[in-house]
Structure formats: structure tokens, C-alpha cells
Write an enzyme that holds these catalytic residues in place. Sequence first.
Site, mmCIF file in Angstrom:
data_model
loop_
_atom_site.group_PDB
_atom_site.id
_atom_site.type_symbol
_atom_site.label_atom_id
_atom_site.label_comp_id
_atom_site.label_asym_id
_atom_site.label_seq_id
_atom_site.Cartn_x
_atom_site.Cartn_y
_atom_site.Cartn_z
ATOM 1 N N GLY A 208 31.659 27.706 13.424
ATOM 2 C CA GLY A 208 30.391 27.752 14.152
ATOM 3 C C GLY A 208 29.385 28.621 13.430
ATOM 4 O O GLY A 208 29.568 28.944 12.261
ATOM 5 N N ASN A 209 28.320 29.000 14.119
ATOM 6 C CA ASN A 209 27.345 29.907 13.504
ATOM 7 C C ASN A 209 26.718 30.784 14.583
ATOM 8 O O ASN A 209 27.027 30.633 15.761
ATOM 9 C CB ASN A 209 26.288 29.122 12.720
ATOM 10 C CG ASN A 209 25.552 28.137 13.597
ATOM 11 O OD1 ASN A 209 24.854 28.528 14.534
ATOM 12 N ND2 ASN A 209 25.733 26.849 13.338
ATOM 13 N N TYR A 210 25.837 31.701 14.156
ATOM 14 C CA TYR A 210 25.329 32.717 15.084
ATOM 15 C C TYR A 210 24.145 32.265 15.943
ATOM 16 O O TYR A 210 23.571 33.073 16.648
ATOM 17 C CB TYR A 210 24.875 33.947 14.297
ATOM 18 C CG TYR A 210 26.000 34.683 13.610
ATOM 19 C CD1 TYR A 210 27.030 35.256 14.345
ATOM 20 C CD2 TYR A 210 26.020 34.812 12.222
ATOM 21 C CE1 TYR A 210 28.053 35.936 13.716
ATOM 22 C CE2 TYR A 210 27.044 35.495 11.585
ATOM 23 C CZ TYR A 210 28.061 36.061 12.333
ATOM 24 O OH TYR A 210 29.073 36.729 11.717
#
Length: 694
Positions: A208-210
Amino acid sequence: MLKGKKIVLGVTGSIAAYKAALLVRLLVKEGAEVQVVMTPSAKEFITPLTLSTLSGKPVLCDFFNSGSGAWNSHVELGLWADAMIVAPATASTIGKMACGVADNLLVTTYLSMKAPVFIAPAMDLDMFAHPSTQRNLDVLRGYGNNIIEPAAGELASHLCGKGRMEEPDKIVALLKDFFLGSAELCGKKILVTAGPTYEKIDPVRFVGNYSSGKMGFAVAEECARRGADVTIIAGPVSVECDNPRIKRIDVESAREMYDAAMTEFPSCDAAVLSAAVADYRPAVQAGEKIKRKSESMVLELEANPDIAASLGAVKREGQRLVGFALETENGHENALGKLEKKNLDFIVLNSLKDEGAGFACDTNKVTVIDREGSCGYQLKSKKDVAKDIVSHLSKLLLLIVMFLLPFSAKAEGEELNATVTLNASKVQGTNTDVFKQLEESLNEFINNRKWTANTYEEEERIDCNFTFVVNSYANDGSFDCSLMVQATRPVFGSSYTSVLFKYEDKSIKFNYQPFDRLEFVEDNLDNNLTATIAFYVYTIIGMDLDAMGELGGSEFLNKAYTIAGNAQNLGDAGWRAGSSSNNRYTIIDDYMNGAMEPVRKMMYRYHRLGLDAMFKDADGGRKEITEGIRLLKKAYEDRPMAYFTKLFTEYKVDEIVNVYSKCTPEEKKSVVEILSSINPSLSGEWDKITKNNN
Ligand code: CTP
């Protein structure tokens, strides 16, 4: 502009409270309904009597009315208002609002407020400049409140500086501007993607990512504030959103986001793609938690669909597409590359190198880039950045309206160019007026009804013919007709049209008396005629949208499916489920069956990627059509009894023979093989492809 608007005016204990009287007067003069809420200390500065006289409503100050014991409901006020203004707002009230100290009716009303809030601070210059006041104001800004900056000048303390409450006429002007803005995107449908996507590795881990989703939600809120109907497709985020104008679709992975976006986009005027979509997903998703085995492990990734590029590929004339680019280097150049590659109208660049810009923060610093040039903005709250972005988008959308309006004054909602013909030659000799009446009523019913919330321009309307042949008619108004339904769509860049759907409904029975009003109520089907027409209209619109964007017609096809399901009670043979005859019900039941998804995908490949591309690139377009036909075969193999696959080949036969008139013998051979396996009864026709020596 303020006529009929409901305004809660919060007044706090400041010398500037006298200005509240003028503010109430101006608001009332503009036609607004004003409910004043005072803090206890405000009463020291201005009497409730003055404000209740000017507003024409009792002023609220306490939680309970001491006389009657009635509860003054801050919750109801929060729902009632179109806007809340706190003017003057003291440092103390600002602090309480920022921290949620709900010890008076004004702050509880603020905390319950669903409408936009405007805060006009009034205090001494040092109090205003104090970091604690500034921090509280920043907090309130961050919550989306509008701070009306105080003016500079002589203050009550006789000191000079910034802290004087803005003048009531300016506040009213600002409010008018605000409500003016809220109409500009009225009638527009906007799609927003937001947040990250999570790509499952195993049941407990993901790639995923932030991304927090804040930017996308701010854009959605701003579009909704300007009157648009918004659909937000959100990855896993913690942002809440209860704006009634915003429909929220929660997804987890890029593929789910892609499916939802492809379904929603065809009916939208614009899409803003702010999601941070994972470019890759694990090639294999483990069914069980992966155990630690060795000191290193390799995770194989495979590419996800590029949502922006896919929407860019199916973007219709007039639709707008906005992308984001988050870059760490060569920002401008990379953003321009993405603008072109994804067929965007403009792209919003933010650089991770700018402090305060990017994922988790509440602020952002962006540059808007289009084909004409670029425009850089200061560091701002994401809500203010959203305003800039939506202003750009809005200009583009309004430009289209201005450009097209003279040519398409009646465009909205007229999805079909339908011609209804009623042939009663078999039953002539009876009352002929009734046939004329029915034909007219049907033409009106189909063409004047707004079947979708979409806007169809003149050239986008679907041409269709409904031809009724009356088999029998009795004077009590009972009809038995056959109905030939045929819809065609233009082939892009050429004067050809392509048959989208064609079916002969052998028998439709209904009752009609001259001057009967033809009406259709979706969940209350009591008229077999209008139910049947509505069924075909939604089927045609849905198939057309499937042809425009992969699986794009679900919304309307589902409506057709629901009608077919509900119409079982009407008792007409055409609706009977599971019957061996191929009726209306079987068509939609086939088409919407999961196993037939390749057929739906074929509609897009065949028409949009194939036929529409052929005028530019005949070989490339034809290859897409072949891919489409392969999908048709897949569906046929998965569901050999389905009627739709056969029907499609029947009404497309001439077109297909034509498409393959000029190609290599190998190509002809392979396509004939596929077509003959799907519909062997047409083998004579398919042979024409091989025999055609062009
Ligand atoms: N985007 C998308 N689907 C993807 C990847 C990106 O819709 N699979 C959209 C984003 O929402 C954004 C734009 O494309 O509006 C650019 O995203 P970005 O990640 O910067 O671009 P990529 O094409 O993935 O390029 P790269 O990651 O290589 O910089």
C-alpha cells in the site's frame, strides 16, 4: 442570492457585538431567515431584545427556556441552517470552538452544525496575533471553517492594528459569493478517486502507500458545495463524509477501483483522479498467512490497470479528466508526460520535496498544468487547494456549456432519438383513431421522459425504432402486438451506423384506451406496455454505455433487470423466467449473468476500440473486433444455452461480413471458425467472409 437561506448567527461577548445588529438587518433585508444564538457574555454588550426584534425570532442563549422548560435543540439548529456565522467571534469562543469546549449553546450549536461555518474574529491586535489564537484559527481552518480575516484599523482599545471585525456589508457580500458559487456546477456529475489502494499479499498483509485521501475528499466536498452530484471511489481511508450530494463507493484494491471507475465514468461529466493507485499487485495472493521461512523472500508483482489512462481512452467529447502527479524529481516534465499519456485535460503536480505538501498533511502546494501552460499556487490547506482545482475544472465544464448551448438547447436527458411506428393494417376496419393516439402517446412517452440523469448532446443520442404490429385489438382496449426494437449507434469518424441491439418481441399484450396517460413508476409496475418500453429503453441505454466504456452500463442494465424481475407478476408471457422460449426476461437474464461478462466486455472492444478505431486504423480496429469476437466465444462456451450470443451474431451478421471483407485469408479463416462455432446456423453467411476475395 440569500433569499430563503437559513442562517444561524452566533454572537459573542465583544465590543463589536453592536455590529451584529447591523448584520442581522442586512441579512433579513436580503431575504434570509436569521436565528441568533448568543453566548451569556454577549448579553453584556447587546440586548437579546434588539436582536430578536431585528431578526423577528426569539434569541437563543440557554440550553433550556427558563419559562417553559423547553429544550433549545442545538442539534436541530445544526440541521436547519444553510450557514452559520459567528460574528463577532472572541478569542475565548474561537478557543472553545477549536477545542470542542461545549459549555454554552453557541459552541454546542457549532459542534452540531452540518452547514458551512463562517467565523469573523474581533479582538485586540495582540490577542489576535498571539500564537495561541493563531493556532486555534488554523485548527478551525483545518476543520473546513471559513475564517473572515479581521480588518486593520483603530480598535476599541484605541490601539491600531489587525483585529477589527470585518464590516457587516462585507460579510454579507462574502456570504452571497459563497451561495452564488454553490450553483455553478448544478446538474454536473463528477467522479473522484481518493486514497490509497491496498494490494493483498496474504490475509494479513498488503502492499500500500501513505495516501490519506484528504485531498480527494476535499475536491469531492468542493464539487458538491458548488452544486455537483459527486461519486467518490475511496480506497481504505479514515476520512468521514456525510455530504448528501456525495455518493461514496469504498474499495480496497486497484482492480476494484478500476471496475467502479469504469462503471461510473460514462455517466459523469468529469473525473478527478486523486487516488494513489498501487501500480503493482502481488502476482499471487496467498490464501493463508505466509510464514517466515528464510532470511529473504522475493515477492513477484504484476501491473495493475492504469485507471486514469483507461478513462482517458474512453473519454467522450466534452468529458473532462483531471489527474494528479506526485513527483520527487523532474516534476514538470513528468507531469506533462502523464497529461499526454493519460489523455488528461489538466494535471495537478505536487512535489514531495515541498515542505507541507503531499500525503498525510492538511496542506498542499500544487502547480496546475495543462496544454496551454501552468499556474503555481502557494502552500494552502487542502480545502483551499481543492477550491483552486475545482475552479479550473469548473471553467472547463462551463466553457463546454457555453459552447454547446446554442446547438443543443433541448439536450438534457434526451437520451434517445426514438421513432415509434404502429402498424395496424392487420386489424383495420375498427376504430383507427385509437391507433393514431397510441402511436403519438408512445412517441411522447419515450422521447420526452428523462430516463437518466446524464446529459446527452444531440449527436450522442441513440437512434432507435420501436415498430409495433397489431395482431389483435378489441374495443375494450386490449391489444396484442409484436414489437421490433432496433437501436443503432454511430460509428466514430464515419457516416456508418452500427446495430447495437435488435430483437423482435413476438407478443406484448396490454390495455390502452384513447387519451390514457402513459406512465411508468419504477417500483410499481401495473402497466405492461410502459414496463416493456422502459425495459427496452434501459437495456438499450445500458448496452450503449457498455459499448462506450467497459461494463459502463451496469446502472441502467440493472434497472432493466429489476423491471424484468418485478414484471413477473404482470403475468405476461414475455416476462416469464426460466421459460424455454427466448423472451425479454431471458435476454437480460443472459446478459447480466456473471458467465456472460465477456459478452459485456466484448461490447466495448467490438464497438469503441474496434469499429470506432477502424476509420483511422483499419487493421488495428479489426484486430480489436476479433478480440471482441473471441470474448463472445468465451461467453458462449461458458453458457452455451444463452440466447444473447446467438441473437448478437444474427443482427450483426452483415456488419461482421463487411468488417472482414479486406483482410488476410488466415485472419478470415480464424474468425469464420470462431463465428461458426458460436452460431453454426449462419454458416452460409460466414462463408461469405472466406469467399469474399477483396
Ligand atoms: N493513476 C491511476 N491508476 C494507476 C496509476 C495512476 O488512475 N494505476 C492516476 C493517479 O490517480 C493520478 C495519475 O494517474 O491521477 C498519475 O499517478 P502517478 O502514480 O503519479 O502516475 P503513474 O502513471 O503511476 O507513474 P509513476 O508512478 O511511474 O510516476
